[in-house]
Design a protein around this motif. Structure first.
Motif, PDB file in Angstrom:
ATOM      1  N   SER A  96       1.219  -0.942  -0.344  1.00 48.10           N
ATOM      2  CA  SER A  96      -0.485  -0.107  -0.106  1.00 48.10           C
ATOM      3  C   SER A  96       1.567   1.342   0.045  1.00 48.10           C
ATOM      4  O   SER A  96       0.341   2.274  -0.353  1.00 48.10           O
ATOM      5  CB  SER A  96      -1.058   0.109   1.330  1.00 48.10           C
ATOM      6  OG  SER A  96      -0.194   0.360   2.596  1.00 48.10           O
ATOM      7  N   LYS A  97       2.141   1.624   0.295  1.00 43.27           N
ATOM      8  CA  LYS A  97       3.295   2.075   0.331  1.00 43.27           C
ATOM      9  C   LYS A  97       4.145   2.355  -0.661  1.00 43.27           C
ATOM     10  O   LYS A  97       4.709   3.601  -0.627  1.00 43.27           O
ATOM     11  CB  LYS A  97       3.486   2.529   1.990  1.00 43.27           C
ATOM     12  CG  LYS A  97       2.596   1.823   2.744  1.00 43.27           C
ATOM     13  CD  LYS A  97       3.254   2.631   4.035  1.00 43.27           C
ATOM     14  CE  LYS A  97       3.274   3.894   3.900  1.00 43.27           C
ATOM     15  NZ  LYS A  97       2.383   5.411   4.727  1.00 43.27           N
ATOM     16  N   TRP A 115       4.489   2.945  -3.710  1.00 41.05           N
ATOM     17  CA  TRP A 115       4.629   4.367  -4.832  1.00 41.05           C
ATOM     18  C   TRP A 115       4.897   5.914  -4.242  1.00 41.05           C
ATOM     19  O   TRP A 115       5.251   6.550  -4.943  1.00 41.05           O
ATOM     20  CB  TRP A 115       3.301   4.345  -5.708  1.00 41.05           C
ATOM     21  CG  TRP A 115       3.156   3.625  -6.513  1.00 41.05           C
ATOM     22  CD1 TRP A 115       2.021   2.209  -6.344  1.00 41.05           C
ATOM     23  CD2 TRP A 115       3.876   3.175  -7.598  1.00 41.05           C
ATOM     24  NE1 TRP A 115       2.250   1.435  -7.448  1.00 41.05           N
ATOM     25  CE2 TRP A 115       2.878   2.504  -7.720  1.00 41.05           C
ATOM     26  CE3 TRP A 115       4.079   4.078  -8.264  1.00 41.05           C
ATOM     27  CZ2 TRP A 115       3.394   1.786  -9.648  1.00 41.05           C
ATOM     28  CZ3 TRP A 115       5.099   4.056  -9.779  1.00 41.05           C
ATOM     29  CH2 TRP A 115       4.371   2.373  -9.860  1.00 41.05           C
ATOM     30  N   GLN A 116       4.666   5.364  -2.965  1.00 39.39           N
ATOM     31  CA  GLN A 116       5.492   6.738  -2.181  1.00 39.39           C
ATOM     32  C   GLN A 116       6.678   7.154  -2.288  1.00 39.39           C
ATOM     33  O   GLN A 116       7.824   6.303  -2.450  1.00 39.39           O
ATOM     34  CB  GLN A 116       4.982   5.997  -0.263  1.00 39.39           C
ATOM     35  CG  GLN A 116       2.998   6.524  -0.418  1.00 39.39           C
ATOM     36  CD  GLN A 116       2.962   6.693   1.724  1.00 39.39           C
ATOM     37  OE1 GLN A 116       3.942   7.205   1.536  1.00 39.39           O
ATOM     38  NE2 GLN A 116       2.074   6.649   1.645  1.00 39.39           N
ATOM     39  N   LYS A 117       7.674   8.056  -2.918  1.00 39.28           N
ATOM     40  CA  LYS A 117       8.090   8.866  -3.032  1.00 39.28           C
ATOM     41  C   LYS A 117       9.074   8.646  -1.888  1.00 39.28           C
ATOM     42  O   LYS A 117      10.870   7.761  -1.849  1.00 39.28           O
ATOM     43  CB  LYS A 117       8.631  10.205  -3.524  1.00 39.28           C
ATOM     44  CG  LYS A 117       8.361  10.354  -5.264  1.00 39.28           C
ATOM     45  CD  LYS A 117       8.699  12.140  -4.976  1.00 39.28           C
ATOM     46  CE  LYS A 117       8.350  12.691  -5.988  1.00 39.28           C
ATOM     47  NZ  LYS A 117       7.924  13.730  -6.166  1.00 39.28           N
ATOM     48  N   GLY A 118       8.798   8.644  -0.467  1.00 36.03           N
ATOM     49  CA  GLY A 118       9.882   8.283   0.694  1.00 36.03           C
ATOM     50  C   GLY A 118      10.378   6.692   0.376  1.00 36.03           C
ATOM     51  O   GLY A 118      11.083   6.998   1.223  1.00 36.03           O
ATOM     52  N   ILE A 158       8.935  11.175 -10.299  1.00 35.77           N
ATOM     53  CA  ILE A 158       9.240  10.332  -9.346  1.00 35.77           C
ATOM     54  C   ILE A 158      10.530  10.031  -9.413  1.00 35.77           C
ATOM     55  O   ILE A 158      11.329   9.967  -8.226  1.00 35.77           O
ATOM     56  CB  ILE A 158       7.954   9.243  -9.025  1.00 35.77           C
ATOM     57  CG1 ILE A 158       6.928   9.206  -8.673  1.00 35.77           C
ATOM     58  CG2 ILE A 158       9.079   8.013  -8.303  1.00 35.77           C
ATOM     59  CD1 ILE A 158       6.171   7.992  -9.256  1.00 35.77           C
ATOM     60  N   SER A 215      -9.096   9.693   5.663  1.00 36.10           N
ATOM     61  CA  SER A 215      -8.680   9.188   4.721  1.00 36.10           C
ATOM     62  C   SER A 215      -9.243   7.624   4.255  1.00 36.10           C
ATOM     63  O   SER A 215      -8.857   7.162   3.169  1.00 36.10           O
ATOM     64  CB  SER A 215      -7.146   7.931   5.080  1.00 36.10           C
ATOM     65  OG  SER A 215      -7.948   7.685   6.504  1.00 36.10           O
TER      66      SER A 215
END
Lengths: 215, 215
Positions: free
Chosen positions: A146-147, A149-152, A193, B146
């Motif tokens: 779920s995470k 795709w986050q740049k972080g 990204i 969310s």
DNA sequence: CCAAAAGTGTTATGTTTACACCCATGT
DNA sequence: ACATGGGTGTAAACATAACACTTTTGG
């Protein structure tokens, strides 16, 4: 009054960290070999019981430092585990945290006192673990999904840059097969990204890959 | 051995539920008036200490039933609270759960034994609460933000149908101002989130609203 | 020269944003 | 009749999905 009630007595809290890395085209998870009962000599997630004088976040940091010398990791709660018999001897609630770091930490771990006890395992080669730690890892994998795709996350994984084929392998492992290579590239570039570094990485017997930085 | 160590002694786990509803164009949260120390006579979230013979999920269900007679609520973990002094007397970790139910539960609560103790508060009129429960509610509001586009939430809130203006008010409260009314409607309809029921709801001095079912 | 793996572009479809006027009702 | 609040459509920008051939390299 709570202290006298057998319904509430002798409870404790475990804080555990599922720490991922991506190295040599494999998703890996950090495990520790236990040197105490219960589950002596078994592999387990880093973590342990939370002290009365610290928050759970602090417990995670302390345990990780004690057992692997890794510091400065950002982590995030992903679930709580409360099966009644998840720990022998005592009622322990397990709080599961997720983190991901770049592969240069691999060598970092090897320099600690407890080197023989900490090791990165390929996510597909995790042995039977202490407590319910296998379940925790399965859960953390879902969380990663779920995470991803986050740049972080990508910044933490690839501070020195990354090639698109390398990213493609990561996403295939995390999300499963079926990503279109061209659309994947487009999403990373148009979505701002990654950005091209003007460097390339050689490949044996094939065209070199371009190196990108996480934007 | 853990039992003898003052660093680990006398810990416990609180399970608390932030239960939302939407009634009369207001977002509301369920609070309980405490009848025991600590924080006697203060308002608090429903919940309490987890027993040794139950999981945290079971604790939430039990506490909610005991204190409000509400059953069959689906809830979800949103955060864990571990400030050292969040509870007096003893070290308690707080596990925060989120749920949302339709407003017909309002009358349901009033039929229970502890009616005088359970009340829905407008989210903007929550008093100072026991423990760190104000913080928990703030956190749960973020969590709601969310999840607000998930059909599941809407189905639970509006099992008998809903009008678009009513939904619009909900989304404005949860997400903040600035939603375009026409695009909002389009998203709900084209996104197959709601479907027209062929019924309308009268409005004083204005055109009737169409009633929709959550799809 | 050939196998292996990386690089590349276009079209169609769906989603999101911006934007303003008309309609039904109760007083 | 008028104030209140609900209903409605179109065009542009953007994001996603489907799809196949060419290029560079090492052996």
């Amino acid at each position: 009054m709570i202290l006298d009630n057998p319904l509430y007595k002798n409870q404790g809290i475990h804080a555990n960290l599922v720490l991922f890395t991506f190295d040599n085209d494999k998703l890996k998870v950090l495990l520790i070999k236990r040197t105490n009962e219960p589950f002596n000599n078994m592999w387990a997630l880093p973590g342990g019981a939370v002290y009365n004088n610290e928050t759970i976040d602090e417990a995670i940091k302390r345990e990780l430092k004690e057992k692997t010398a890794i510091t400065n990791v950002e982590f995030e709660l992903f679930n709580v585990f409360s099966k009644i018999d998840r720990a022998p001897d005592m009622r322990m609630i397990g709080v599961g945290y997720f983190a991901i770091i770049d592969k240069s930490a691999v060598s970092f771990i090897k320099q600690t006192q407890k080197t023989q006890d900490a090791k990165w395992f390929d996510i597909d080669e995790v042995p039977n673990l202490a407590y319910d730690h296998n379940e925790m890892i399965d859960d953390a994998k879902q969380f990663l999904k779920s995470k991803i795709w986050q740049k972080g996350i990508l910044k933490k994984l690839f501070p020195q840059g990354v090639t698109i084929p390398e990213l493609y392998k990561l996403y295939t492992i995390v999300l499963g097969e079926g990503l279109d290579r061209r659309n994947f590239r487009k999403k990373l570039l148009l979505g701002e990204i990654i950005s091209y570094s003007n460097k390339v990485v050689k490949n044996k017997g094939a065209k070199p890959s371009k190196l990108y930085y996480i934007q």
